[in-house]
Design a protein around this motif. Structure first.
Motif, PDB file in Angstrom:
ATOM      1  N   VAL A 271      49.389  34.434  45.524  1.00  0.00           N
ATOM      2  CA  VAL A 271      50.743  35.177  44.953  1.00  0.00           C
ATOM      3  C   VAL A 271      51.765  35.088  46.198  1.00  0.00           C
ATOM      4  O   VAL A 271      51.260  35.548  47.442  1.00  0.00           O
ATOM      5  CB  VAL A 271      50.556  36.763  44.853  1.00  0.00           C
ATOM      6  CG1 VAL A 271      51.802  37.333  44.486  1.00  0.00           C
ATOM      7  CG2 VAL A 271      49.565  36.841  43.558  1.00  0.00           C
TER       8      VAL A 271
ATOM      9  N   ARG B 239      57.057  38.672  39.775  1.00  0.00           N
ATOM     10  CA  ARG B 239      55.852  37.941  40.878  1.00  0.00           C
ATOM     11  C   ARG B 239      56.072  36.424  40.697  1.00  0.00           C
ATOM     12  O   ARG B 239      56.246  35.878  39.843  1.00  0.00           O
ATOM     13  CB  ARG B 239      54.567  38.353  40.676  1.00  0.00           C
ATOM     14  CG  ARG B 239      54.260  39.820  41.008  1.00  0.00           C
ATOM     15  CD  ARG B 239      53.955  39.932  42.581  1.00  0.00           C
ATOM     16  NE  ARG B 239      54.109  41.148  43.184  1.00  0.00           N
ATOM     17  CZ  ARG B 239      54.847  41.442  44.100  1.00  0.00           C
ATOM     18  NH1 ARG B 239      55.495  40.551  44.925  1.00  0.00           N
ATOM     19  NH2 ARG B 239      55.015  42.771  44.405  1.00  0.00           N
TER      20      ARG B 239
ATOM     21  N   MET C 299      53.986  33.024  41.907  1.00  0.00           N
ATOM     22  CA  MET C 299      52.543  32.634  42.159  1.00  0.00           C
ATOM     23  C   MET C 299      52.524  31.100  42.161  1.00  0.00           C
ATOM     24  O   MET C 299      53.232  30.602  41.469  1.00  0.00           O
ATOM     25  CB  MET C 299      51.623  33.062  41.008  1.00  0.00           C
ATOM     26  CG  MET C 299      50.129  32.595  41.258  1.00  0.00           C
ATOM     27  SD  MET C 299      48.842  33.290  40.299  1.00  0.00           S
ATOM     28  CE  MET C 299      48.512  34.736  41.390  1.00  0.00           C
TER      29      MET C 299
ATOM     30  N   ALA D  92      53.477  40.893  36.869  1.00  0.00           N
ATOM     31  CA  ALA D  92      51.981  40.760  37.385  1.00  0.00           C
ATOM     32  C   ALA D  92      51.032  40.808  35.817  1.00  0.00           C
ATOM     33  O   ALA D  92      50.026  39.822  35.916  1.00  0.00           O
ATOM     34  CB  ALA D  92      51.402  41.965  37.805  1.00  0.00           C
ATOM     35  N   ASP D  93      51.316  41.538  34.658  1.00  0.00           N
ATOM     36  CA  ASP D  93      50.462  41.625  33.753  1.00  0.00           C
ATOM     37  C   ASP D  93      50.757  40.436  32.747  1.00  0.00           C
ATOM     38  O   ASP D  93      49.795  39.791  32.323  1.00  0.00           O
ATOM     39  CB  ASP D  93      50.794  42.968  32.664  1.00  0.00           C
ATOM     40  CG  ASP D  93      52.322  43.013  32.403  1.00  0.00           C
ATOM     41  OD1 ASP D  93      53.083  42.480  32.966  1.00  0.00           O
ATOM     42  OD2 ASP D  93      52.534  43.588  31.348  1.00  0.00           O
TER      43      ASP D  93
ATOM     44  N   LEU E  93      51.094  37.473  34.219  1.00  0.00           N
ATOM     45  CA  LEU E  93      50.449  36.423  35.068  1.00  0.00           C
ATOM     46  C   LEU E  93      49.016  36.392  34.719  1.00  0.00           C
ATOM     47  O   LEU E  93      48.161  35.470  34.627  1.00  0.00           O
ATOM     48  CB  LEU E  93      50.613  36.689  36.570  1.00  0.00           C
ATOM     49  CG  LEU E  93      51.991  36.308  37.028  1.00  0.00           C
ATOM     50  CD1 LEU E  93      51.810  36.724  38.614  1.00  0.00           C
ATOM     51  CD2 LEU E  93      52.265  34.635  36.994  1.00  0.00           C
ATOM     52  N   THR E  94      48.203  37.564  34.383  1.00  0.00           N
ATOM     53  CA  THR E  94      47.148  37.921  33.874  1.00  0.00           C
ATOM     54  C   THR E  94      46.862  37.332  32.412  1.00  0.00           C
ATOM     55  O   THR E  94      45.800  36.779  32.352  1.00  0.00           O
ATOM     56  CB  THR E  94      46.600  39.216  33.905  1.00  0.00           C
ATOM     57  OG1 THR E  94      46.823  39.769  35.384  1.00  0.00           O
ATOM     58  CG2 THR E  94      45.318  39.649  33.497  1.00  0.00           C
TER      59      THR E  94
ATOM     60  N   THR F 235      43.590  31.855  39.533  1.00  0.00           N
ATOM     61  CA  THR F 235      44.725  32.647  39.444  1.00  0.00           C
ATOM     62  C   THR F 235      44.431  34.085  39.204  1.00  0.00           C
ATOM     63  O   THR F 235      45.072  34.937  39.673  1.00  0.00           O
ATOM     64  CB  THR F 235      45.758  32.255  37.906  1.00  0.00           C
ATOM     65  OG1 THR F 235      45.895  30.771  38.166  1.00  0.00           O
ATOM     66  CG2 THR F 235      46.828  32.796  37.876  1.00  0.00           C
ATOM     67  N   ARG F 236      43.434  34.359  38.447  1.00  0.00           N
ATOM     68  CA  ARG F 236      42.932  35.818  38.217  1.00  0.00           C
ATOM     69  C   ARG F 236      42.615  36.366  39.486  1.00  0.00           C
ATOM     70  O   ARG F 236      42.914  37.371  39.812  1.00  0.00           O
ATOM     71  CB  ARG F 236      41.719  36.050  37.244  1.00  0.00           C
ATOM     72  CG  ARG F 236      42.315  36.031  35.837  1.00  0.00           C
ATOM     73  CD  ARG F 236      41.162  36.471  34.802  1.00  0.00           C
ATOM     74  NE  ARG F 236      40.256  35.441  34.857  1.00  0.00           N
ATOM     75  CZ  ARG F 236      40.141  34.176  34.326  1.00  0.00           C
ATOM     76  NH1 ARG F 236      41.029  33.876  33.678  1.00  0.00           N
ATOM     77  NH2 ARG F 236      39.078  33.491  34.341  1.00  0.00           N
TER      78      ARG F 236
ATOM     79  N   LEU G  86      45.403  36.937  42.039  1.00  0.00           N
ATOM     80  CA  LEU G  86      46.239  38.242  41.438  1.00  0.00           C
ATOM     81  C   LEU G  86      45.493  39.362  42.017  1.00  0.00           C
ATOM     82  O   LEU G  86      45.995  40.377  42.332  1.00  0.00           O
ATOM     83  CB  LEU G  86      46.464  37.999  40.033  1.00  0.00           C
ATOM     84  CG  LEU G  86      47.767  39.102  39.536  1.00  0.00           C
ATOM     85  CD1 LEU G  86      48.900  38.894  40.196  1.00  0.00           C
ATOM     86  CD2 LEU G  86      47.913  38.773  38.100  1.00  0.00           C
ATOM     87  N   SER G  87      44.255  39.486  41.371  1.00  0.00           N
ATOM     88  CA  SER G  87      43.286  40.724  41.849  1.00  0.00           C
ATOM     89  C   SER G  87      43.381  41.122  43.325  1.00  0.00           C
ATOM     90  O   SER G  87      43.386  42.222  43.496  1.00  0.00           O
ATOM     91  CB  SER G  87      41.834  40.535  41.328  1.00  0.00           C
ATOM     92  OG  SER G  87      41.940  40.529  39.936  1.00  0.00           O
TER      93      SER G  87
ATOM     94  N   LEU H  81      46.709  42.369  44.153  1.00  0.00           N
ATOM     95  CA  LEU H  81      47.311  43.786  43.577  1.00  0.00           C
ATOM     96  C   LEU H  81      46.225  45.099  43.986  1.00  0.00           C
ATOM     97  O   LEU H  81      46.540  45.908  44.079  1.00  0.00           O
ATOM     98  CB  LEU H  81      47.164  43.853  42.140  1.00  0.00           C
ATOM     99  CG  LEU H  81      48.161  43.057  41.463  1.00  0.00           C
ATOM    100  CD1 LEU H  81      47.921  42.875  40.007  1.00  0.00           C
ATOM    101  CD2 LEU H  81      49.685  43.345  41.813  1.00  0.00           C
TER     102      LEU H  81
END
Length: 139
Positions: A11, A44, A46, A92-93, A95-96, A110-111, A114-115, A118
Motif C-alpha cells: 500500500v 488508497r 496499492m 480500502a474495501d 481493494l479487498t 494484495t490481501r 492491505l491487512s 490497515l
C-alpha cells in the motif's frame, strides 16, 4: 544476468496527490494515467508487481470492472516487456474486493499487504520495568 524481481504488493502510504504523482512517475506511468488517477482522488493506492504481463492486465481489468482505477507501469530502468507493475487506486474495501476477485497468488499478496497496512503492529516501549504503548494516545 539479473535475477527477476519477485512479485510483491504494498500500500502506498500517502494519499496526497503530489506524493502519489511522484510515485506513479517513478514507476513509469504515462502522464494521462497519472492525471486521471489524481483527478479521481480515490482513497488508497496499492502497487502490485512486477507481474507477468497477462496477470498484470487481468488485475487492471478486474480493478476497472469493479470501479477502481488501475494503470500498468514499468519501473524506470527495467526494460522487461513481459512484466509490469500495476498501480490500483480505490477505497480500502474495494481493494479487498479486487483481491478476492483476482484470486491466486496476486490476490493473496494484495490481501496480505492491505491487512498489514490497515492493522499495524502494536509498538511497545519498555522502560524501567514499565511498558508504554506507542501510538495509542498522547503520552
Amino acid at each position: 544476468m539479473r535475477k527477476k524481481a519477485e512479485p510483491r504488493a504494498r500500500v502506498l502510504d500517502s494519499v496526497a496527490s503530489d506524493e502519489v504523482t511522484a510515485e506513479l512517475y517513478a514507476r513509469g506511468a504515462d502522464a494521462e494515467a497519472v492525471r486521471t488517477i489524481v483527478a479521481r482522488g480515490l482513497g488508497r493506492a496499492m502497487l502490485v508487481g512486477p507481474l507477468p504481463m497477462a496477470e498484470a492486465q487481468a488485475l487492471r481489468k478486474t480493478a476497472s470492472d469493479l470501479g477502481a482505477f488501475a494503470a500498468l507501469s514499468r519501473p524506470a530502468g527495467r526494460a522487461d516487456p513481459e512484466r509490469a507493475e500495476v498501480v490500483v487506486m480505490a477505497p480500502a474495501d474495494a481493494l479487498t474486493s479486487i483481491a478476492d476477485a483476482v484470486g491466486g497468488n496476486t490476490g493473496r499478496m494484495t490481501r496480505e499487504a492491505l491487512s498489514a497496512f490497515l492493522a499495524p503492529r502494536r509498538r511497545v516501549l519498555k522502560c524501567r520495568g514499565r511498558e508504554l504503548a506507542l501510538g495509542e494516545r498522547t503520552l
